[in-house]
Design an enzyme around this catalytic site. Structure first.
Site, PDB file in Angstrom:
ATOM      1  N   ASP A  71       5.466  -4.367 -12.871  1.00 37.30           N
ATOM      2  CA  ASP A  71       5.742  -3.447 -11.780  1.00 37.30           C
ATOM      3  C   ASP A  71       6.953  -3.914 -10.958  1.00 37.30           C
ATOM      4  OD1 ASP A  71       4.302  -5.670 -10.901  1.00 37.30           O
ATOM      5  OD2 ASP A  71       2.924  -4.529  -9.632  1.00 37.30           O
ATOM      6  N   ASP A 107       0.282  -2.834  -4.389  1.00 34.55           N
ATOM      7  CA  ASP A 107      -0.824  -2.737  -3.445  1.00 34.55           C
ATOM      8  C   ASP A 107      -0.556  -3.444  -2.135  1.00 34.55           C
ATOM      9  OD1 ASP A 107      -1.049  -5.277  -5.016  1.00 34.55           O
ATOM     10  OD2 ASP A 107      -2.667  -5.612  -3.579  1.00 34.55           O
ATOM     11  N   ASP A 154       9.733 -10.400  -8.079  1.00 29.55           N
ATOM     12  CA  ASP A 154      10.116 -10.823  -6.737  1.00 29.55           C
ATOM     13  C   ASP A 154      10.812 -12.180  -6.880  1.00 29.55           C
ATOM     14  OD1 ASP A 154      10.187 -10.962  -3.989  1.00 29.55           O
ATOM     15  OD2 ASP A 154       8.092 -11.468  -3.739  1.00 29.55           O
ATOM     16  N   THR A 155      10.094 -13.275  -6.666  1.00 27.29           N
ATOM     17  CA  THR A 155      10.713 -14.595  -6.875  1.00 27.29           C
ATOM     18  C   THR A 155      10.945 -14.850  -8.362  1.00 27.29           C
ATOM     19  OG1 THR A 155       8.586 -15.728  -7.066  1.00 27.29           O
ATOM     20  CG2 THR A 155       9.536 -15.546  -4.853  1.00 27.29           C
ATOM     21  N   LYS A 161      13.312  -6.993  -7.103  1.00 29.57           N
ATOM     22  CA  LYS A 161      13.681  -7.431  -5.749  1.00 29.57           C
ATOM     23  C   LYS A 161      14.619  -8.611  -5.927  1.00 29.57           C
ATOM     24  CE  LYS A 161      10.011  -6.762  -2.537  1.00 29.57           C
ATOM     25  NZ  LYS A 161       8.846  -7.316  -1.822  1.00 29.57           N
ATOM     26  N   ARG A 207      -2.435   1.587  -4.452  1.00 28.46           N
ATOM     27  CA  ARG A 207      -1.787   1.592  -5.765  1.00 28.46           C
ATOM     28  C   ARG A 207      -1.623   3.013  -6.280  1.00 28.46           C
ATOM     29  NH1 ARG A 207      -2.031  -3.768  -7.714  1.00 28.46           N
ATOM     30  NH2 ARG A 207      -3.928  -4.873  -7.191  1.00 28.46           N
ATOM     31  N   LEU A 240       6.274 -14.445 -13.487  1.00 27.87           N
ATOM     32  CA  LEU A 240       6.715 -14.011 -14.806  1.00 27.87           C
ATOM     33  C   LEU A 240       7.296 -15.173 -15.607  1.00 27.87           C
ATOM     34  CD1 LEU A 240       6.898 -11.646 -16.655  1.00 27.87           C
ATOM     35  CD2 LEU A 240       9.100 -11.085 -15.673  1.00 27.87           C
ATOM     36  N   ARG A 293      -2.916  -6.194 -12.006  1.00 24.23           N
ATOM     37  CA  ARG A 293      -3.213  -4.812 -12.285  1.00 24.23           C
ATOM     38  C   ARG A 293      -2.041  -3.900 -11.999  1.00 24.23           C
ATOM     39  NH1 ARG A 293      -8.266  -5.643  -8.357  1.00 24.23           N
ATOM     40  NH2 ARG A 293      -8.655  -7.672  -9.216  1.00 24.23           N
TER      41      ARG A 293
HETATM   42  P1  IMP Z   1       6.850 -13.143  -8.045  1.00 27.08           P
HETATM   43  O1  IMP Z   1       6.153 -14.253  -8.789  1.00 27.08           O
HETATM   44  O2  IMP Z   1       7.323 -13.612  -6.694  1.00 27.08           O
HETATM   45  O3  IMP Z   1       7.969 -12.517  -8.833  1.00 27.08           O
HETATM   46  O4  IMP Z   1       5.726 -12.091  -7.708  1.00 27.08           O
HETATM   47  C1  IMP Z   1       5.574 -10.902  -8.380  1.00 27.08           C
HETATM   48  C2  IMP Z   1       4.287 -10.246  -7.950  1.00 27.08           C
HETATM   49  O5  IMP Z   1       4.191 -10.203  -6.520  1.00 27.08           O
HETATM   50  C3  IMP Z   1       4.232  -8.808  -8.411  1.00 27.08           C
HETATM   51  O6  IMP Z   1       3.671  -8.677  -9.692  1.00 27.08           O
HETATM   52  C4  IMP Z   1       3.401  -8.150  -7.329  1.00 27.08           C
HETATM   53  O7  IMP Z   1       2.022  -8.266  -7.652  1.00 27.08           O
HETATM   54  C5  IMP Z   1       3.680  -8.956  -6.087  1.00 27.08           C
HETATM   55  N1  IMP Z   1       4.677  -8.309  -5.195  1.00 27.08           N
HETATM   56  C6  IMP Z   1       5.957  -8.673  -5.001  1.00 27.08           C
HETATM   57  N2  IMP Z   1       6.575  -7.868  -4.117  1.00 27.08           N
HETATM   58  C7  IMP Z   1       5.639  -6.957  -3.752  1.00 27.08           C
HETATM   59  C8  IMP Z   1       5.671  -5.809  -2.841  1.00 27.08           C
HETATM   60  O8  IMP Z   1       6.678  -5.483  -2.189  1.00 27.08           O
HETATM   61  N3  IMP Z   1       4.513  -5.105  -2.728  1.00 27.08           N
HETATM   62  C9  IMP Z   1       3.364  -5.426  -3.424  1.00 27.08           C
HETATM   63  N4  IMP Z   1       3.296  -6.456  -4.279  1.00 27.08           N
HETATM   64  C10 IMP Z   1       4.425  -7.226  -4.434  1.00 27.08           C
HETATM   65 MG    MG Z   2       0.020  -7.631  -6.688  1.00 32.57          MG
END
Ligand code: IMP
Ligand code: MG
Length: 192
Positions: A103, A162, A106-107, A134, A168, A111, A48
């Site tokens: 939004d 969130d 991160d890792t 990030k 949010r 995606l 979301r």
């Molecule tokens: P990834 O698969 O590690 O890139 O995760 C991405 C998802 O982790 C994002 O779509 C967010 O839902 C969540 N996320 C990553 N960093 C944060 C943060 O600092 N605050 C809140 N949600 C985060």
């Molecule tokens: Mg999230």
């Protein structure tokens, strides 16, 4: 008058103001409009967190566009970013110019999985637009066509992000106090 938001006490620093977000979203919308001139777009968001960015961004794009949504659940502690699609897109994307609006990346594992699924459906193009990156945490390399801000490796809330499904609705992006934790579940207000 300063607005107050429930739960805002746990905010430590506002790292990106409402105004800075507005300005950057307008710039990104302008870039997308220029780079896709003469074409229609399909904007896809993973529910979301990306909703807030999507709503503002699509109003800064001067092209014919349609929206679609996916939802996923990730297996915490699972390996390789295993995610399950809990809501798929409503419409086919074959032959469409698709932009996935996120939004935060991160890792990159979530995606990366989503892109691999979407790629199999043969869109005309498949780009990524993320408000926040990030980048120091990245595990898989992803092509990012549009990026709002690079952010530090801190837990962030607001503008879609969130903490335990809350906050949010903050209009800015902020770090939270180290020991921040919201009370679990809805607050119970005793009858007067
Ligand atoms: P990834 O698969 O590690 O890139 O995760 C991405 C998802 O982790 C994002 O779509 C967010 O839902 C969540 N996320 C990553 N960093 C944060 C943060 O600092 N605050 C809140 N949600 C985060
Ligand atoms: Mg999230």
């Amino acid at each position: 008058m300063t607005r107050h938001y429930a739960g805002e006490e746990i905010v430590d620093h506002i790292i990106i103001s409402e105004r800075a977000i507005d300005e950057r979203v307008a710039e990104i919308g302008g870039s997308i409009t220029r780079e896709h001139e003469g074409h229609a777009l399909r904007l896809i968001t993973v529910l979301r967190g990306g909703l807030f960015f999507l709503c503002d961004l699509c109003r800064q794009i001067d092209l014919p566009l349609t929206l679609d949504f996916m939802a996923i659940s990730s297996f915490a502690g699972g390996s390789g970013g295993a995610v399950r699609i809990t809501k798929d897109l409503d419409d086919p994307i074959e032959g469409q110019r698709v932009i996935v609006v996120e939004d935060i990346i991160d890792t990159g594992l979530t995606l990366n999985y989503i892109l691999s699924v979407l790629r199999q459906r043969r869109p005309a193009s498949l780009e990524v637009c993320t408000l926040l990156d990030k980048d120091v945490r990245r595990i898989v390399d992803l092509p990012i066509a549009y990026r709002g801000f690079s952010v530090p490796d801190r837990f962030l809330v607001g503008y879609g992000l969130d903490l335990d499904a809350r906050l949010r609705n903050l209009p800015y992006i902020a770090t939270v106090h180290e020991d921040a934790a919201l009370p679990a579940g809805p607050l119970v207000v005793p009858d007067a």
